[in-house]
Design a protein around this motif. Structure first.
Motif, PDB file in Angstrom:
ATOM      1  N   ARG A   1       0.812  -1.208   0.000  1.00 47.89           N
ATOM      2  CA  ARG A   1       0.000   0.000   0.000  1.00 47.89           C
ATOM      3  C   ARG A   1       0.852   1.267   0.000  1.00 47.89           C
ATOM      4  NH1 ARG A   1      -3.326   0.435   5.136  1.00 47.89           N
ATOM      5  NH2 ARG A   1      -3.551  -1.784   4.643  1.00 47.89           N
ATOM      6  N   GLY A   2       1.970   1.225   0.733  1.00 49.94           N
ATOM      7  CA  GLY A   2       2.841   2.389   0.776  1.00 49.94           C
ATOM      8  C   GLY A   2       3.386   2.751  -0.593  1.00 49.94           C
ATOM      9  N   VAL A   3       3.718   1.734  -1.377  1.00 50.49           N
ATOM     10  CA  VAL A   3       4.198   1.965  -2.742  1.00 50.49           C
ATOM     11  C   VAL A   3       3.055   2.444  -3.628  1.00 50.49           C
ATOM     12  CG1 VAL A   3       5.196   0.869  -4.782  1.00 50.49           C
ATOM     13  CG2 VAL A   3       6.063   0.288  -2.503  1.00 50.49           C
ATOM     14  N   GLU A   4       1.891   1.809  -3.486  1.00 49.50           N
ATOM     15  CA  GLU A   4       0.722   2.185  -4.292  1.00 49.50           C
ATOM     16  C   GLU A   4       0.307   3.630  -4.040  1.00 49.50           C
ATOM     17  OE1 GLU A   4      -2.137  -0.672  -3.064  1.00 49.50           O
ATOM     18  OE2 GLU A   4      -1.082  -2.376  -3.963  1.00 49.50           O
ATOM     19  N   TRP A   5       0.444   4.081  -2.812  1.00 49.28           N
ATOM     20  CA  TRP A   5       0.060   5.444  -2.453  1.00 49.28           C
ATOM     21  C   TRP A   5       1.174   6.457  -2.738  1.00 49.28           C
ATOM     22  CZ3 TRP A   5      -3.836   6.835   1.777  1.00 49.28           C
ATOM     23  CH2 TRP A   5      -4.903   5.936   1.787  1.00 49.28           C
ATOM     24  N   GLY A   6       2.311   5.975  -3.211  1.00 51.12           N
ATOM     25  CA  GLY A   6       3.410   6.867  -3.528  1.00 51.12           C
ATOM     26  C   GLY A   6       4.206   7.342  -2.329  1.00 51.12           C
ATOM     27  N   LEU A   7       4.092   6.620  -1.202  1.00 53.98           N
ATOM     28  CA  LEU A   7       4.806   7.016   0.010  1.00 53.98           C
ATOM     29  C   LEU A   7       6.153   6.318   0.149  1.00 53.98           C
ATOM     30  CD1 LEU A   7       1.840   7.033   2.546  1.00 53.98           C
ATOM     31  CD2 LEU A   7       2.739   8.906   1.178  1.00 53.98           C
ATOM     32  N   MET A   8       6.328   5.238  -0.592  1.00 56.25           N
ATOM     33  CA  MET A   8       7.591   4.499  -0.615  1.00 56.25           C
ATOM     34  C   MET A   8       7.947   4.200  -2.057  1.00 56.25           C
ATOM     35  SD  MET A   8       8.531   3.990   2.594  1.00 56.25           S
ATOM     36  CE  MET A   8       9.739   2.681   2.444  1.00 56.25           C
ATOM     37  N   GLY A   9       9.233   4.282  -2.374  1.00 52.84           N
ATOM     38  CA  GLY A   9       9.672   3.935  -3.716  1.00 52.84           C
ATOM     39  C   GLY A   9       9.644   2.429  -3.920  1.00 52.84           C
ATOM     40  N   PRO A  10       9.322   1.961  -5.121  1.00 56.71           N
ATOM     41  CA  PRO A  10       9.249   0.522  -5.375  1.00 56.71           C
ATOM     42  C   PRO A  10      10.583  -0.198  -5.184  1.00 56.71           C
ATOM     43  CG  PRO A  10       9.101   1.782  -7.422  1.00 56.71           C
ATOM     44  CD  PRO A  10       8.979   2.762  -6.302  1.00 56.71           C
ATOM     45  N   LYS A  11      11.689   0.536  -5.246  1.00 57.46           N
ATOM     46  CA  LYS A  11      13.006  -0.081  -5.085  1.00 57.46           C
ATOM     47  C   LYS A  11      13.426  -0.190  -3.613  1.00 57.46           C
ATOM     48  CE  LYS A  11      14.740   1.451  -9.592  1.00 57.46           C
ATOM     49  NZ  LYS A  11      15.805   2.212 -10.309  1.00 57.46           N
ATOM     50  N   GLU A  12      12.594   0.326  -2.712  1.00 58.10           N
ATOM     51  CA  GLU A  12      12.949   0.318  -1.288  1.00 58.10           C
ATOM     52  C   GLU A  12      12.700  -1.031  -0.614  1.00 58.10           C
ATOM     53  OE1 GLU A  12      14.425   2.953   0.483  1.00 58.10           O
ATOM     54  OE2 GLU A  12      14.664   3.496  -1.623  1.00 58.10           O
ATOM     55  N   ALA A  13      11.871  -1.869  -1.214  1.00 59.71           N
ATOM     56  CA  ALA A  13      11.481  -3.129  -0.570  1.00 59.71           C
ATOM     57  C   ALA A  13      12.666  -3.993  -0.120  1.00 59.71           C
ATOM     58  CB  ALA A  13      10.556  -3.924  -1.488  1.00 59.71           C
ATOM     59  N   PRO A  14      13.700  -4.204  -0.953  1.00 57.60           N
ATOM     60  CA  PRO A  14      14.794  -5.076  -0.525  1.00 57.60           C
ATOM     61  C   PRO A  14      15.589  -4.537   0.666  1.00 57.60           C
ATOM     62  CG  PRO A  14      14.792  -4.789  -2.918  1.00 57.60           C
ATOM     63  CD  PRO A  14      13.860  -3.771  -2.361  1.00 57.60           C
ATOM     64  N   ARG A  15      15.541  -3.229   0.881  1.00 59.87           N
ATOM     65  CA  ARG A  15      16.323  -2.645   1.979  1.00 59.87           C
ATOM     66  C   ARG A  15      15.438  -2.001   3.050  1.00 59.87           C
ATOM     67  NH1 ARG A  15      19.135   2.089  -1.749  1.00 59.87           N
ATOM     68  NH2 ARG A  15      17.228   2.996  -2.570  1.00 59.87           N
ATOM     69  N   ILE A  16      14.185  -2.446   3.087  1.00 59.51           N
ATOM     70  CA  ILE A  16      13.211  -1.818   3.982  1.00 59.51           C
ATOM     71  C   ILE A  16      13.606  -1.972   5.450  1.00 59.51           C
ATOM     72  CG2 ILE A  16      11.707  -3.860   4.138  1.00 59.51           C
ATOM     73  CD1 ILE A  16      10.370  -0.324   3.809  1.00 59.51           C
ATOM     74  N   TRP A  17      14.136  -3.141   5.822  1.00 60.67           N
ATOM     75  CA  TRP A  17      14.472  -3.374   7.227  1.00 60.67           C
ATOM     76  C   TRP A  17      15.654  -2.521   7.662  1.00 60.67           C
ATOM     77  CZ3 TRP A  17      11.697  -5.805  10.842  1.00 60.67           C
ATOM     78  CH2 TRP A  17      10.679  -6.664  10.421  1.00 60.67           C
ATOM     79  N   GLY A  18      16.739  -2.577   6.926  1.00 58.69           N
ATOM     80  CA  GLY A  18      17.930  -1.844   7.329  1.00 58.69           C
ATOM     81  C   GLY A  18      17.815  -0.346   7.200  1.00 58.69           C
ATOM     82  N   ARG A  19      17.304   0.090   6.063  1.00 56.60           N
ATOM     83  CA  ARG A  19      17.278   1.521   5.772  1.00 56.60           C
ATOM     84  C   ARG A  19      16.144   2.261   6.474  1.00 56.60           C
ATOM     85  NH1 ARG A  19      17.925   4.236  -0.249  1.00 56.60           N
ATOM     86  NH2 ARG A  19      17.912   6.396   0.432  1.00 56.60           N
ATOM     87  N   HIS A  20      15.057   1.564   6.761  1.00 56.71           N
ATOM     88  CA  HIS A  20      13.880   2.244   7.304  1.00 56.71           C
ATOM     89  C   HIS A  20      13.470   1.762   8.705  1.00 56.71           C
ATOM     90  CE1 HIS A  20      13.244   4.334   3.522  1.00 56.71           C
ATOM     91  NE2 HIS A  20      13.422   3.175   2.895  1.00 56.71           N
TER      92      HIS A  20
END
Length: 208
Positions: free
Chosen positions: A33-52
């Motif tokens: 949903r975060g990506v769909e709503w434009g709140l997260m970039g689609p490329k952020e998923a692989p680094r979501i834990w460490g970076r966010h």
């Protein structure tokens, strides 16, 4: 794998304890949903834990028990939501001026069952008119601007914790004129959510 060879699941278990299902659900929300709503970039998923997630949770090491926290410009809920999940003893107000983002936050808080200690407030930080023990901000604005927006939220003995990158000290140095104007002091702290996660750079601003 994280820095020290531990898996993300192992680290998450030590950082979030019994609340792991909640943080995992939040990660699912961010990457869909975060990506769909434009709140997260689609490329952020692989680094979501460490970076966010772990980056946000590192702030919990700086927060006293039972404190009142304001997360300014909360956006997708970072760092406020991970902090609320990691620290059930604190109360957090997510402050977000944009309707779309505040609607997203309201939905997330309801879905994760955090409504008893997490509030969503749509508005600008400078218009809130409340005081908090801790004010947090992540990727909101350069430090001089951020201080101007948030200084009125900092209660007696309170502080601003700004999540910054490796250039945190340079940003703090460039903000000295503004800090002096408002009788504030600043320092850069380096913290981790867990010994095996990457470091988080935090600028801590306090009243002199």
């Amino acid at each position: 794998m994280a820095d020290g060879g531990r898996t993300v699941d192992e680290i998450a278990g030590e950082v979030f304890g019994d609340a792991v299902p909640s943080i995992e659900r939040y990660v699912d929300i961010l990457t869909t949903r975060g990506v769909e709503w434009g709140l997260m970039g689609p490329k952020e998923a692989p680094r979501i834990w460490g970076r966010h997630i772990f980056n946000s949770a590192a702030l919990s090491t700086l927060m006293p028990e039972g404190c009142q926290v304001a997360d300014v410009g909360s956006g997708a809920g970072l760092p406020g939501i991970p902090l609320a999940i990691a620290r059930p003893d604190i109360r957090i107000t997510l402050i977000e001026p944009l309707l779309r983002r505040s609607n997203f936050l309201t939905g997330v808080v309801e879905e994760l069952g955090l409504g008893d200690r997490v509030d969503v407030l749509r508005g600008r930080a400078e218009d809130v008119g409340q005081h908090f023990d801790i004010v947090t901000a992540r990727a909101v604005a350069k430090l001089p601007t951020l201080v101007g927006w948030t200084r009125g939220l900092i209660g007696q003995g309170g502080e601003l914790l700004g999540l910054k990158g490796a250039s945190a000290q340079e940003e703090l140095d460039n903000a000295q004129k503004v800090l002096k104007k408002y009788h504030l002091a600043g320092e850069v702290l380096v913290v981790r959510a867990h010994p095996d996660t990457e470091v988080t750079h935090v600028v801590r601003i306090t009243k002199q």
